[in-house]
Design an enzyme around this catalytic site. Sequence first.
Site, PDB file in Angstrom:
ATOM      1  N   ASP A   1       5.074   2.615  -8.793  1.00 26.13           N
ATOM      2  CA  ASP A   1       6.149   2.340  -7.783  1.00 26.13           C
ATOM      3  C   ASP A   1       5.688   2.156  -6.548  1.00 26.13           C
ATOM      4  O   ASP A   1       4.633   2.158  -6.215  1.00 26.13           O
ATOM      5  CB  ASP A   1       6.831   4.048  -7.736  1.00 26.13           C
ATOM      6  CG  ASP A   1       7.488   4.465  -9.217  1.00 26.13           C
ATOM      7  OD1 ASP A   1       7.824   3.417  -9.689  1.00 26.13           O
ATOM      8  OD2 ASP A   1       7.626   5.831  -9.280  1.00 26.13           O
ATOM      9  N   LYS A   2       6.503   1.675  -5.531  1.00 26.42           N
ATOM     10  CA  LYS A   2       6.216   1.240  -4.247  1.00 26.42           C
ATOM     11  C   LYS A   2       5.389   2.041  -3.496  1.00 26.42           C
ATOM     12  O   LYS A   2       4.320   1.522  -2.968  1.00 26.42           O
ATOM     13  CB  LYS A   2       7.463   0.437  -3.494  1.00 26.42           C
ATOM     14  CG  LYS A   2       7.151   0.196  -2.273  1.00 26.42           C
ATOM     15  CD  LYS A   2       8.558   0.042  -1.283  1.00 26.42           C
ATOM     16  CE  LYS A   2       8.420  -0.392   0.361  1.00 26.42           C
ATOM     17  NZ  LYS A   2       9.439  -0.698   1.045  1.00 26.42           N
TER      18      LYS A   2
END
Length: 315
Positions: A134-135
């Site tokens: 995830d970012k």
Amino acid sequence: MVETVPAELAGQRLDAVAAKLFPDHSRSRLKTWIDEGSLWLNGAPAARGRDPVKEGDVLDLRAEIPEANYDILPQNLPLDVVYADESLAIIRKPAGLTVHPGAGQRDNTLQNALLYHFPQTSLVPRAGIVHRLDKDTSGLLVVALTVTAHTYLADLIASRDVSREYDALITGTIVAGSTIDLPIGRHPRDRLKMAVSNAGRRAVTHYRVQERFKHHTLLRVKLETGRTHQIRVHLSHLKWPIVGDQLYGGRVARGVGMSLKLREALMAFPRQALHARALELEHPVTGELLSFANEPPADFQALLQLLRDEQKLNP
């Protein structure tokens, strides 16, 4: 993206039929989407790729597919390369870096950086990215530098033969480690979220306690499966949200006797306190077992130090 199974494909495996009905996507990617519950069969997530289909069955591909009507350009972005050879690279991804472009972000991603630093990845699907973080999750991921390595590594991940361990700082106190075996699917009301759901795909997360604090626990988490947001969803479902995880309820600072300094630091932590610490996999050419590990970044370390200091003052 919806297709109906024609008579000539009746009786064949779901994954084989999906490859024929959605030819723009590779078999490995379709298999991943089946595992994630993103391919629906007759109104529900498809159970298994090996199950046969019938004439008239409706396949609905609900995966998040990046836009394909623009070119992904190489960009000279900083890239922390831990290891690289002719077949693969191990990258340490910082928090805040998106892995690949999508409708909301077309550049300044890991994929843009890979195309610049490893030009050969222009010939590899998604510039060699075979799994994602995830970012706002930091840590290690593996990138394929050849098409052959991409196929091999994608199969390793699909067969759960890549070991991935994470550090997760959660709100809550846990006495001992255990295993969470709960299915995960798309949230019924919020399309940005995943949720524990009987209609979802099986998801298995193992965890053990690394360090205990008065109101928090540092866990070492190992994935057996790789569903979207799996660790975040599983821990939040058990009322142990990851610190800083705004999407899954982690933006809190609960605890009697907590100092103002710690409370403010917890509330200000800008992301989920989740770090991909270790990665172990078989090399796609040599068969050698490769193992990599790294400590959490400075922001994560600083938060842990505050918790340790607080524990000494207020045990």
